[in-house]
Motif scaffolding. Structure first.
Motif, PDB file in Angstrom:
ATOM      1  N   UNK A  17     -29.042  48.190  50.223  1.00 40.97           N
ATOM      2  CA  UNK A  17     -29.157  47.744  48.840  1.00 40.97           C
ATOM      3  C   UNK A  17     -30.595  47.875  48.365  1.00 40.97           C
ATOM      4  N   UNK A  18     -30.770  47.685  47.070  1.00 40.14           N
ATOM      5  CA  UNK A  18     -32.104  47.715  46.493  1.00 40.14           C
ATOM      6  C   UNK A  18     -32.003  47.648  44.986  1.00 40.14           C
ATOM      7  N   UNK A  19     -33.158  47.451  44.365  1.00 40.88           N
ATOM      8  CA  UNK A  19     -33.216  47.365  42.909  1.00 40.88           C
ATOM      9  C   UNK A  19     -33.982  48.552  42.352  1.00 40.88           C
ATOM     10  N   UNK A  20     -33.437  49.170  41.308  1.00 40.99           N
ATOM     11  CA  UNK A  20     -34.104  50.245  40.579  1.00 40.99           C
ATOM     12  C   UNK A  20     -34.427  51.404  41.519  1.00 40.99           C
ATOM     13  N   UNK A  21     -35.709  51.699  41.761  1.00 40.94           N
ATOM     14  CA  UNK A  21     -36.054  52.786  42.684  1.00 40.94           C
ATOM     15  C   UNK A  21     -35.456  52.539  44.055  1.00 40.94           C
ATOM     16  N   UNK A  22     -35.433  51.269  44.480  1.00 41.07           N
ATOM     17  CA  UNK A  22     -34.839  50.940  45.770  1.00 41.07           C
ATOM     18  C   UNK A  22     -33.350  51.202  45.802  1.00 41.07           C
ATOM     19  N   UNK A  23     -32.680  50.982  44.671  1.00 40.71           N
ATOM     20  CA  UNK A  23     -31.254  51.284  44.589  1.00 40.71           C
ATOM     21  C   UNK A  23     -31.021  52.784  44.625  1.00 40.71           C
ATOM     22  N   UNK A  24     -31.892  53.525  43.946  1.00 42.59           N
ATOM     23  CA  UNK A  24     -31.802  54.992  44.001  1.00 42.59           C
ATOM     24  C   UNK A  24     -31.906  55.476  45.453  1.00 42.59           C
ATOM     25  N   UNK A  25     -32.881  54.963  46.199  1.00 45.19           N
ATOM     26  CA  UNK A  25     -33.040  55.368  47.599  1.00 45.19           C
ATOM     27  C   UNK A  25     -31.807  54.990  48.423  1.00 45.19           C
ATOM     28  N   UNK A  26     -31.257  53.812  48.157  1.00 41.20           N
ATOM     29  CA  UNK A  26     -30.051  53.378  48.865  1.00 41.20           C
ATOM     30  C   UNK A  26     -28.905  54.351  48.637  1.00 41.20           C
ATOM     31  N   UNK A  27     -28.715  54.751  47.382  1.00 44.64           N
ATOM     32  CA  UNK A  27     -27.625  55.670  47.061  1.00 44.64           C
ATOM     33  C   UNK A  27     -27.843  57.038  47.685  1.00 44.64           C
ATOM     34  N   UNK A  28     -29.065  57.511  47.686  1.00 40.55           N
ATOM     35  CA  UNK A  28     -29.338  58.824  48.278  1.00 40.55           C
ATOM     36  C   UNK A  28     -29.036  58.815  49.773  1.00 40.55           C
ATOM     37  N   UNK A  29     -29.487  57.774  50.456  1.00 39.43           N
ATOM     38  CA  UNK A  29     -29.258  57.692  51.905  1.00 39.43           C
ATOM     39  C   UNK A  29     -27.776  57.532  52.214  1.00 39.43           C
ATOM     40  N   UNK A  30     -27.049  56.793  51.377  1.00 34.20           N
ATOM     41  CA  UNK A  30     -25.643  56.538  51.650  1.00 34.20           C
ATOM     42  C   UNK A  30     -24.695  57.641  51.222  1.00 34.20           C
ATOM     43  N   UNK A  31     -25.078  58.412  50.191  1.00 34.99           N
ATOM     44  CA  UNK A  31     -24.175  59.438  49.680  1.00 34.99           C
ATOM     45  C   UNK A  31     -24.454  60.827  50.253  1.00 34.99           C
ATOM     46  N   UNK A  32     -25.711  61.154  50.483  1.00 36.05           N
ATOM     47  CA  UNK A  32     -26.066  62.451  51.052  1.00 36.05           C
ATOM     48  C   UNK A  32     -26.284  62.274  52.554  1.00 36.05           C
ATOM     49  N   UNK A  33     -25.354  62.764  53.334  1.00 36.80           N
ATOM     50  CA  UNK A  33     -25.366  62.511  54.774  1.00 36.80           C
ATOM     51  C   UNK A  33     -26.559  63.121  55.510  1.00 36.80           C
TER      52      UNK A  33
ATOM     53  N   UNK B  34     -24.868  48.576  47.844  1.00 32.66           N
ATOM     54  CA  UNK B  34     -24.979  47.687  46.694  1.00 32.66           C
ATOM     55  C   UNK B  34     -26.171  48.145  45.869  1.00 32.66           C
ATOM     56  N   UNK B  35     -25.878  48.807  44.767  1.00 34.46           N
ATOM     57  CA  UNK B  35     -26.892  49.452  43.954  1.00 34.46           C
ATOM     58  C   UNK B  35     -27.203  48.613  42.724  1.00 34.46           C
ATOM     59  N   UNK B  36     -28.448  48.119  42.642  1.00 32.88           N
ATOM     60  CA  UNK B  36     -28.882  47.291  41.521  1.00 32.88           C
ATOM     61  C   UNK B  36     -29.668  48.168  40.540  1.00 32.88           C
ATOM     62  N   UNK B  37     -28.978  48.714  39.550  1.00 29.02           N
ATOM     63  CA  UNK B  37     -29.594  49.498  38.477  1.00 29.02           C
ATOM     64  C   UNK B  37     -30.317  50.736  39.005  1.00 29.02           C
ATOM     65  N   UNK B  38     -29.591  51.547  39.735  1.00 31.90           N
ATOM     66  CA  UNK B  38     -30.145  52.803  40.260  1.00 31.90           C
ATOM     67  C   UNK B  38     -30.132  53.889  39.199  1.00 31.90           C
TER      68      UNK B  38
END
Length: 266
Positions: free
Chosen positions: A131-147, A164-168
């Motif tokens: 999880x993370x907020x804003x830039x942190x959420x973006x990083x979370x999504x990148x790590x979780x979606x791009x294997x 858990x993406x907080x405003x990515x």
């Protein structure tokens, strides 16, 4: 996919999860990268672990701070303290001292560290949430979606129990676009966009944003499109939440409540 508009008056009356009485400890500035490192890597590639002393198979939340990938520092969110969860708050290198994809690589290394070390703090490696907020959420999504980011550590991103993406940003992050000389109002969807990596077999994805009229740079609409495309690919566990009454900066407050509620269901 479900889309919920959460009204401000309702959310401000929701009680927080009751805090437990266990003893908690925190270990700070643990290095999560190995091998040859620059001084800047030694400074930034560190994390803090907050954990109940007698934890047994506790869920683990890896948390990445916001700051536009140009600022910010790790901290344990107050809303996640004393909730019978282990929280790992990680720093990462920042632009312009580094450029893409260095900070995505750091985020992946921190998540890999969590998988390797969760058990030593009483955590359950089968319940690691990112999880993370804003830039942190973006990083979370990148790590979780791009294997590809976790692949060097021999970890399948599908092992993540939930994102858990907080405003990515769902499109390519505006700092990456700035590094390439592209304006932050010029949408780009390339390999550095979570949207580029939609797939049916991804971990459960919870997309939280502030109110669409109070968010920054069309953040709600980006997440709505990501949710729609995940649905169209056949992903059955994507949820989109819009926090009415909350903007980009304060939308984490109700989102923490929703995240803990979902984790406690497991």
């Amino acid at each position: 996919m479900k889309h919920f508009a959460l009204f401000w008056l309702l959310l401000t009356t929701i009680p927080a999860f009751s805090q437990d009485t266990a003893v908690y400890l925190q270990k700070n500035n643990l290095a999560y990268r190995t091998g040859q490192q620059t001084d800047y890597m030694k400074e930034r590639c560190v994390l803090d672990v907050y954990y109940p002393v007698k934890a047994a198979n506790a869920p683990v939340i890896v948390w990445f701070h916001g700051g536009g990938i140009t600022g910010g520092n790790k901290s344990i969110p107050a809303e996640l303290k004393r909730q019978n969860v282990i929280v790992i708050a990680a720093n990462y290198r920042l632009s312009p001292k580094v450029s893409c994809p260095a900070y995505i690589e750091d985020a992946a290394a921190a998540v890999a560290w969590a998988f390797r070390n969760a058990a030593s703090f009483g955590g359950d490696s089968n319940r690691i949430y990112v999880s993370g907020h804003s830039a942190g959420a973006y990083l979370s999504c990148m790590v979780g979606l791009d294997k590809k980011w976790l692949a060097p550590y021999h970890i399948d991103a599908n092992r993540i129990a939930g994102l858990f993406s907080f405003s990515a940003q769902a499109i390519t992050h505006f700092t990456i676009r700035k590094e390439k000389g592209i304006a932050d109002t010029q949408p780009v969807i390339d390999e550095y966009a979570p949207l580029y990596h939609v797939r049916a077999d991804a971990p459960p994805l919870y997309l939280y944003t502030g109110n669409r009229e109070m968010e920054m740079l069309g953040r709600y609409e980006e997440n709505a499109y990501l949710a729609r495309m995940m649905q169209l690919t056949g992903h059955k566990k994507t949820w989109l939440f819009e926090m009415d009454g909350y903007g980009h900066g304060d939308m984490p407050k109700p989102s923490f409540y929703l995240m803990l509620k979902e984790i406690n269901k497991k």
